[in-house]
Enzyme design. Structure first.
Site, PDB file in Angstrom:
ATOM      1  N   ARG A 111       0.804  -1.235   0.000  1.00  0.00           N
ATOM      2  CA  ARG A 111       0.000   0.000   0.000  1.00  0.00           C
ATOM      3  C   ARG A 111       0.835   1.283   0.000  1.00  0.00           C
ATOM      4  O   ARG A 111       0.350   2.351   0.351  1.00  0.00           O
ATOM      5  CB  ARG A 111      -0.980   0.033   1.178  1.00  0.00           C
ATOM      6  CG  ARG A 111      -1.933  -1.134   1.167  1.00  0.00           C
ATOM      7  CD  ARG A 111      -3.128  -0.880   2.038  1.00  0.00           C
ATOM      8  NE  ARG A 111      -3.997  -2.034   2.026  1.00  0.00           N
ATOM      9  CZ  ARG A 111      -3.839  -3.080   2.841  1.00  0.00           C
ATOM     10  NH1 ARG A 111      -2.881  -3.092   3.721  1.00  0.00           N
ATOM     11  NH2 ARG A 111      -4.665  -4.095   2.756  1.00  0.00           N
ATOM     12  N   LYS A 127       2.984  11.403 -11.433  1.00  0.00           N
ATOM     13  CA  LYS A 127       2.212  10.464 -12.257  1.00  0.00           C
ATOM     14  C   LYS A 127       3.032   9.199 -12.426  1.00  0.00           C
ATOM     15  O   LYS A 127       4.179   9.256 -12.889  1.00  0.00           O
ATOM     16  CB  LYS A 127       1.928  11.066 -13.634  1.00  0.00           C
ATOM     17  CG  LYS A 127       0.797  12.068 -13.656  1.00  0.00           C
ATOM     18  CD  LYS A 127       0.463  12.376 -15.107  1.00  0.00           C
ATOM     19  CE  LYS A 127      -0.575  13.454 -15.237  1.00  0.00           C
ATOM     20  NZ  LYS A 127      -0.817  13.797 -16.651  1.00  0.00           N
ATOM     21  N   GLU A 173      10.330  19.126 -24.904  1.00  0.00           N
ATOM     22  CA  GLU A 173       9.545  19.432 -23.694  1.00  0.00           C
ATOM     23  C   GLU A 173      10.069  20.717 -23.049  1.00  0.00           C
ATOM     24  O   GLU A 173       9.306  21.500 -22.484  1.00  0.00           O
ATOM     25  CB  GLU A 173       9.610  18.272 -22.684  1.00  0.00           C
ATOM     26  CG  GLU A 173       9.184  16.904 -23.230  1.00  0.00           C
ATOM     27  CD  GLU A 173       7.668  16.726 -23.384  1.00  0.00           C
ATOM     28  OE1 GLU A 173       6.907  17.651 -23.056  1.00  0.00           O
ATOM     29  OE2 GLU A 173       7.261  15.630 -23.856  1.00  0.00           O
ATOM     30  N   LYS A 190       7.246  23.246 -13.775  1.00  0.00           N
ATOM     31  CA  LYS A 190       6.384  22.076 -13.577  1.00  0.00           C
ATOM     32  C   LYS A 190       5.913  22.015 -12.129  1.00  0.00           C
ATOM     33  O   LYS A 190       4.747  21.713 -11.853  1.00  0.00           O
ATOM     34  CB  LYS A 190       7.094  20.778 -13.972  1.00  0.00           C
ATOM     35  CG  LYS A 190       6.178  19.562 -13.739  1.00  0.00           C
ATOM     36  CD  LYS A 190       6.217  18.500 -14.779  1.00  0.00           C
ATOM     37  CE  LYS A 190       5.099  17.481 -14.533  1.00  0.00           C
ATOM     38  NZ  LYS A 190       5.287  16.240 -15.251  1.00  0.00           N
ATOM     39  N   GLU A 208      -4.607  17.283 -12.451  1.00  0.00           N
ATOM     40  CA  GLU A 208      -4.966  17.670 -13.824  1.00  0.00           C
ATOM     41  C   GLU A 208      -6.440  17.970 -14.002  1.00  0.00           C
ATOM     42  O   GLU A 208      -7.105  17.422 -14.872  1.00  0.00           O
ATOM     43  CB  GLU A 208      -4.494  16.590 -14.813  1.00  0.00           C
ATOM     44  CG  GLU A 208      -4.401  17.143 -16.232  1.00  0.00           C
ATOM     45  CD  GLU A 208      -3.573  16.284 -17.176  1.00  0.00           C
ATOM     46  OE1 GLU A 208      -2.547  15.729 -16.749  1.00  0.00           O
ATOM     47  OE2 GLU A 208      -3.968  16.193 -18.341  1.00  0.00           O
ATOM     48  N   ARG A 213      -2.776  21.999 -15.180  1.00  0.00           N
ATOM     49  CA  ARG A 213      -1.809  20.960 -15.531  1.00  0.00           C
ATOM     50  C   ARG A 213      -1.979  20.494 -16.978  1.00  0.00           C
ATOM     51  O   ARG A 213      -1.027  20.034 -17.618  1.00  0.00           O
ATOM     52  CB  ARG A 213      -1.912  19.774 -14.550  1.00  0.00           C
ATOM     53  CG  ARG A 213      -0.767  18.803 -14.685  1.00  0.00           C
ATOM     54  CD  ARG A 213      -0.639  17.843 -13.509  1.00  0.00           C
ATOM     55  NE  ARG A 213       0.458  16.920 -13.762  1.00  0.00           N
ATOM     56  CZ  ARG A 213       0.965  16.099 -12.863  1.00  0.00           C
ATOM     57  NH1 ARG A 213       0.498  16.063 -11.642  1.00  0.00           N
ATOM     58  NH2 ARG A 213       1.963  15.298 -13.190  1.00  0.00           N
ATOM     59  N   ASN A 218       0.220  19.752 -21.824  1.00  0.00           N
ATOM     60  CA  ASN A 218       0.000  18.900 -22.998  1.00  0.00           C
ATOM     61  C   ASN A 218       0.073  19.674 -24.314  1.00  0.00           C
ATOM     62  O   ASN A 218      -0.350  19.163 -25.354  1.00  0.00           O
ATOM     63  CB  ASN A 218      -1.353  18.204 -22.884  1.00  0.00           C
ATOM     64  CG  ASN A 218      -1.368  17.211 -21.753  1.00  0.00           C
ATOM     65  OD1 ASN A 218      -0.386  16.508 -21.507  1.00  0.00           O
ATOM     66  ND2 ASN A 218      -2.463  17.162 -21.018  1.00  0.00           N
ATOM     67  N   HIS A 227       0.686  17.949 -27.626  1.00  0.00           N
ATOM     68  CA  HIS A 227       0.569  16.509 -27.388  1.00  0.00           C
ATOM     69  C   HIS A 227      -0.638  15.864 -28.080  1.00  0.00           C
ATOM     70  O   HIS A 227      -0.585  14.690 -28.409  1.00  0.00           O
ATOM     71  CB  HIS A 227       0.535  16.212 -25.888  1.00  0.00           C
ATOM     72  CG  HIS A 227       1.891  16.279 -25.244  1.00  0.00           C
ATOM     73  ND1 HIS A 227       2.645  17.437 -25.235  1.00  0.00           N
ATOM     74  CD2 HIS A 227       2.644  15.344 -24.605  1.00  0.00           C
ATOM     75  CE1 HIS A 227       3.795  17.205 -24.605  1.00  0.00           C
ATOM     76  NE2 HIS A 227       3.823  15.945 -24.216  1.00  0.00           N
ATOM     77  N   HIS A 237       0.508  12.953 -30.139  1.00  0.00           N
ATOM     78  CA  HIS A 237       0.096  11.561 -29.927  1.00  0.00           C
ATOM     79  C   HIS A 237      -0.456  10.955 -31.221  1.00  0.00           C
ATOM     80  O   HIS A 237      -0.237   9.780 -31.510  1.00  0.00           O
ATOM     81  CB  HIS A 237      -0.951  11.467 -28.813  1.00  0.00           C
ATOM     82  CG  HIS A 237      -0.355  11.698 -27.443  1.00  0.00           C
ATOM     83  ND1 HIS A 237      -1.054  12.264 -26.409  1.00  0.00           N
ATOM     84  CD2 HIS A 237       0.876  11.443 -26.957  1.00  0.00           C
ATOM     85  CE1 HIS A 237      -0.273  12.353 -25.346  1.00  0.00           C
ATOM     86  NE2 HIS A 237       0.915  11.862 -25.651  1.00  0.00           N
ATOM     87  N   HIS A 242       8.677  10.527 -28.950  1.00  0.00           N
ATOM     88  CA  HIS A 242       7.651  11.363 -28.345  1.00  0.00           C
ATOM     89  C   HIS A 242       7.988  12.857 -28.530  1.00  0.00           C
ATOM     90  O   HIS A 242       7.147  13.650 -28.961  1.00  0.00           O
ATOM     91  CB  HIS A 242       7.534  10.995 -26.859  1.00  0.00           C
ATOM     92  CG  HIS A 242       6.602  11.862 -26.105  1.00  0.00           C
ATOM     93  ND1 HIS A 242       5.237  11.817 -26.290  1.00  0.00           N
ATOM     94  CD2 HIS A 242       6.827  12.827 -25.180  1.00  0.00           C
ATOM     95  CE1 HIS A 242       4.671  12.709 -25.502  1.00  0.00           C
ATOM     96  NE2 HIS A 242       5.619  13.345 -24.814  1.00  0.00           N
TER      97      HIS A 242
END
Ligand code: NAD
Ligand code: ZN
Length: 363
Positions: free
Chosen positions: A121, A143, A185, A227, A237, A241, A245, A248, A252, A265
């Site tokens: 946990r 994340k 980035e 960030k 998000e 946040r 993206n 992106h 993507h 990427h």
């Protein structure tokens, strides 16, 4: 070096950016009042281990250490790797008081972080990122995830590390392509948040490409600061946040349509940012001179600025699959000039198609 804090109440944590931080790791923990437990687990991959594991192990002599390596590549950010690591933790009787240290790029960080979030946990987690993308993006913000055959990052958790230690010297062994992908980035942070960062990237582009440690350390620190501020304002998000993206949604689609490994990427994000900037130019929110400046900066960083030729249905098919789609509407991050951005789903599809076409034919 003064740490930078990610302010999240009692889950706040420091980020340290310092050349040779790897060798100084225990001292850095001490200076930041992070008491290392007796049992440490290092999760890494074969490639990174070859370069940096010995240095970290030597620095940590005297601690009980379990090293777990996984294979190199995105395909190892999997439930199979997760199970492999869990089995080793259980077999070695690793207790709840142990700390898991991720030594590697975003793949190792996301995987080890998800293990740390769920082993008994949750156990303490420390990030030592070794790629530029991990330095400025994946190691900060909590994340964690593994992929599923049904999609990327579908299984994961928000789980903040206790500490992030960045040694810019680790970047010296990174491949050119991975390094440049990380720079996409970096440019993104400038576009959404910080015109001064953009100016400094333009001014120091040669030093950055040569990976001069002092310059690159300052750039990494600034990106982490941005960030950290965004994550502190919106950890899960719900709003700001999502601005991270930028590029992106298109990126993507480029990555997915081209097939695994064709575009990295960062390369896809670079071309994606150009489409987003074109869209902004058409909306009258970015001046043509600003658009040209951004394009030139990406070119100077060795990044692609021309998207691949796909028909409109293909673009939309992949963009609709993007995880930022809410209630059926594709959401776009639109730069407002350079240094600010906004999120909207209220864009005429024809305008999007036109922007893609114009980005394609631009030179
Ligand atoms: N958690 C987040 O917020 C977040 C954000 C962005 C991306 N990500 C994830 O990050 C992953 C991509 O990360 P990445 O680009 O770091 O890829 P990666 O971890 O696969 O690293 C890229 C390559 O560089 C090698 N490498 C790493 N450090 C090195 C070094 N110092 N010297 C030489 N080689 C080195 C790796 O072995 C790998 O082959 C994706 O899975 C993506 O989903 C997560
Ligand atoms: Zn990204």
């Amino acid at each position: 070096m003064k740490p930078l804090m990610v302010e999240l109440g009692e889950r706040s944590y420091p980020i340290i950016v310092a050349p040779n931080a790897l060798a100084d790791f225990p001292q850095i923990c001490q200076e930041n009042r992070i008491a290392l437990p007796k049992q440490l687990v290092i999760v890494t991959n074969d490639t990174v281990a070859q370069h940096y594991l010995a240095t970290l192990q030597a620095a940590l002599a005297g601690y009980q250490m379990l090293v777990i390596t996984v294979g190199d590549g995105e395909s190892f950010k999997s439930l199979a790797s997760y199970e492999h690591i869990m089995s080793q933790l259980i077999a070695a009787n690793i207790s709840r008081d142990a700390a898991i240290i991720a030594l590697g790029g975003g793949v190792v960080g996301d995987l080890a972080g998800f293990v740390a979030a769920t082993y008994q946990r949750g156990v303490d987690f420390i990030q030592i990122p070794t790629t530029l993308l991990a330095d400025v993006d994946s190691s900060v913000g909590g994340k964690t995830a593994v992929n599923h055959p049904g999609g990327k990052n579908l299984i994961g958790a928000f789980y903040q590390p206790r500490l992030v230690v960045i040694d810019p010297n680790c970047l010296l062994t990174l491949s050119d392509r991975d390094y440049r992908s990380g720079l996409a980035e970096v440019v993104k942070y400038g576009v959404i948040y910080d015109p001064e960062l953009l100016a400094s990237l333009e001014q120091h582009s040669q030093a950055i490409l040569q990976r001069q440690p002092d310059i690159i350390a300052a750039v990494i620190r600034r990106c982490c600061e941005i960030k950290a501020a965004i994550v502190a304002a919106d950890e899960r998000e719900q709003g700001a946040r999502a601005l991270l993206n930028l590029g992106h949604t298109f990126g993507h689609a480029i990555e997915a349509a081209a097939g695994l490994g064709e575009w990295t990427h960062g390369e896809a994000v670079a071309a994606g940012m150009i489409i987003a900037a074109k869209l902004s130019e058409q909306l009258g929110e970015m001046q043509t001179s600003e658009y040209r400046r951004l394009r030139q900066l990406l070119v100077d960083m060795g990044l692609p600025v021309t998207p691949p030729q796909l028909d409109p249905q293909t673009w939309w098919q992949y963009m609709r699959r993007d995880k930022k789609v809410k209630a059926g509407a594709v959401r776009f991050v639109i730069p407002v000039g350079l240094g600010q951005a906004r999120l909207t789903s209220d864009i005429a599809p024809e305008l999007v198609d036109q922007s893609i076409q114009q980005a394609l034919t631009d030179s």
